[in-house]
Design an enzyme around this catalytic site. Structure first.
Site, PDB file in Angstrom:
ATOM      1  N   ASP A   7       0.856  -1.184   0.000  1.00 34.91           N
ATOM      2  CA  ASP A   7       0.000   0.000   0.000  1.00 34.91           C
ATOM      3  C   ASP A   7       0.894   1.236   0.000  1.00 34.91           C
ATOM      4  O   ASP A   7       2.058   1.189   0.450  1.00 34.91           O
ATOM      5  CB  ASP A   7      -0.917   0.018   1.228  1.00 34.91           C
ATOM      6  CG  ASP A   7      -1.947   1.135   1.141  1.00 34.91           C
ATOM      7  OD1 ASP A   7      -2.711   1.168   0.155  1.00 34.91           O
ATOM      8  OD2 ASP A   7      -1.993   1.984   2.047  1.00 34.91           O
ATOM      9  N   GLU A   9       0.807   5.761   0.464  1.00 32.90           N
ATOM     10  CA  GLU A   9       0.111   7.027   0.714  1.00 32.90           C
ATOM     11  C   GLU A   9       0.781   8.085  -0.160  1.00 32.90           C
ATOM     12  O   GLU A   9       1.982   7.983  -0.468  1.00 32.90           O
ATOM     13  CB  GLU A   9       0.170   7.423   2.185  1.00 32.90           C
ATOM     14  CG  GLU A   9      -0.488   6.433   3.141  1.00 32.90           C
ATOM     15  CD  GLU A   9      -1.969   6.218   2.902  1.00 32.90           C
ATOM     16  OE1 GLU A   9      -2.606   7.104   2.286  1.00 32.90           O
ATOM     17  OE2 GLU A   9      -2.485   5.174   3.307  1.00 32.90           O
ATOM     18  N   HIS A  57      -4.591  10.626   5.600  1.00 33.51           N
ATOM     19  CA  HIS A  57      -3.479   9.890   6.221  1.00 33.51           C
ATOM     20  C   HIS A  57      -2.791  10.635   7.364  1.00 33.51           C
ATOM     21  O   HIS A  57      -2.054  10.022   8.144  1.00 33.51           O
ATOM     22  CB  HIS A  57      -2.443   9.470   5.177  1.00 33.51           C
ATOM     23  CG  HIS A  57      -1.959  10.587   4.288  1.00 33.51           C
ATOM     24  ND1 HIS A  57      -1.306  11.705   4.758  1.00 33.51           N
ATOM     25  CD2 HIS A  57      -2.019  10.724   2.937  1.00 33.51           C
ATOM     26  CE1 HIS A  57      -0.975  12.490   3.742  1.00 33.51           C
ATOM     27  NE2 HIS A  57      -1.411  11.922   2.622  1.00 33.51           N
ATOM     28  N   HIS A 153      -5.511   6.457   7.611  1.00 31.43           N
ATOM     29  CA  HIS A 153      -4.829   5.543   6.701  1.00 31.43           C
ATOM     30  C   HIS A 153      -3.322   5.603   6.941  1.00 31.43           C
ATOM     31  O   HIS A 153      -2.773   6.657   7.253  1.00 31.43           O
ATOM     32  CB  HIS A 153      -5.121   5.923   5.244  1.00 31.43           C
ATOM     33  CG  HIS A 153      -6.508   5.597   4.806  1.00 31.43           C
ATOM     34  ND1 HIS A 153      -6.793   4.583   3.928  1.00 31.43           N
ATOM     35  CD2 HIS A 153      -7.699   6.144   5.153  1.00 31.43           C
ATOM     36  CE1 HIS A 153      -8.102   4.524   3.734  1.00 31.43           C
ATOM     37  NE2 HIS A 153      -8.677   5.464   4.468  1.00 31.43           N
ATOM     38  N   ASP A 158      -2.316  -0.376   6.636  1.00 33.86           N
ATOM     39  CA  ASP A 158      -3.310  -0.848   5.673  1.00 33.86           C
ATOM     40  C   ASP A 158      -2.847  -2.112   4.961  1.00 33.86           C
ATOM     41  O   ASP A 158      -3.661  -2.985   4.628  1.00 33.86           O
ATOM     42  CB  ASP A 158      -3.599   0.249   4.648  1.00 33.86           C
ATOM     43  CG  ASP A 158      -4.490   1.350   5.209  1.00 33.86           C
ATOM     44  OD1 ASP A 158      -4.819   1.279   6.407  1.00 33.86           O
ATOM     45  OD2 ASP A 158      -4.845   2.276   4.461  1.00 33.86           O
TER      46      ASP A 158
END
Length: 246
Positions: A7, A9, A57, A153, A158
């Site tokens: 994942d 960001e 986030h 997040h 995640d």
């Protein structure tokens, strides 16, 4: 089979608008088992973060000011994912951003797809649950994956949650594992967790033992059945054996 649940960001939604990757989280699995070998990177994007992304986030420009830029960690990142199947929720988003970062460094790094297989769990979830919500929070509720600690997040957090969801989605409740070492043990763990949660609030069952009078009446009844049949009953034999029932 080596898989890496991944994942990212970012500073915003669109790499073609100059947005950059600011966090990468990778969770390694070998033959559907979490190995504990993870990779977590924060990156200095050399630009401001959109307010909308910050609300998602919570990673600020100030926090990233002393973090390395992508070119400083690209070799470490690629060495970790090379040859693995990447498991990503909404893969076009993350892969698009990572390919954008690689293109900024020139053609020598190629693309993510040239180095890795890519499995999109969002596509998988939509096929399994058409017409339903299939974001990560919805899947956590559907598959009883704990995510109460997820207030914002985060790439590594995640990825860890997605790993649990992926294992549950791909056979997590097909059998109960009683300590076996086969490849579905992760799934058995997920099913056992469901049972634990469903029974967590139930009171303990009361144990009602037979009185001496009831035991004597039971013994007399078995003796009567044995006399009628001309041989002791099976239960009489077990009772005389004193061997604990398994």
């Amino acid at each position: 089979m080596r898989q890496v649940v991944l994942d990212t960001e970012t500073t915003g939604l669109e790499p073609n608008d100059g947005h950059r990757v600011i966090e990468i989280g990778c969770v390694e699995m070998e033959n559907r088992r979490l190995t504990g070998n993870n990779l977590h990177l924060y990156l200095n994007p050399e630009r401001e973060i959109d307010a909308g992304a910050l609300a998602v986030h919570g990673i600020s420009t100030e926090f990233l000011a002393d973090k390395p830029t992508f070119d400083k960690v690209v070799d470490e990142f690629l060495a970790f994912v090379d040859g693995a199947e990447l498991v990503i929720h909404n893969a076009p988003f993350d892969v698009g951003f990572l390919n954008h970062e690689l293109r900024r460094l020139g053609a020598r790094y190629g693309t993510i797809e040239q180095r890795c297989g890519v499995l999109d769990t969002l596509v998988m979830a939509r096929q399994k649950h058409p017409g339903q919500k299939n974001n990560l929070d919805a899947l956590c509720r559907r598959y009883f994956v704990e995510n109460g600690h997820r207030e914002l997040h985060g790439a590594l957090l995640d990825a860890e949650i997605l790993a649990d969801v992926y294992l549950a989605m791909t056979g997590g409740q097909t059998r109960l594992s009683l300590g076996g070492n086969d490849s579905s043990e992760q799934g058995g763990d997920a099913a056992a967790e469901v049972i634990r949660r469903l029974s967590a609030d139930r009171p303990a069952l009361a144990v009602v033992r037979a009185s001496d009078n009831e035991e004597q009446r039971h013994h007399d009844k078995l003796s009567a059945i044995g006399s009628k049949n001309g041989e002791p009953t099976v239960w009489q034999g077990l009772a005389d054996d004193d061997t604990p029932l398994q």
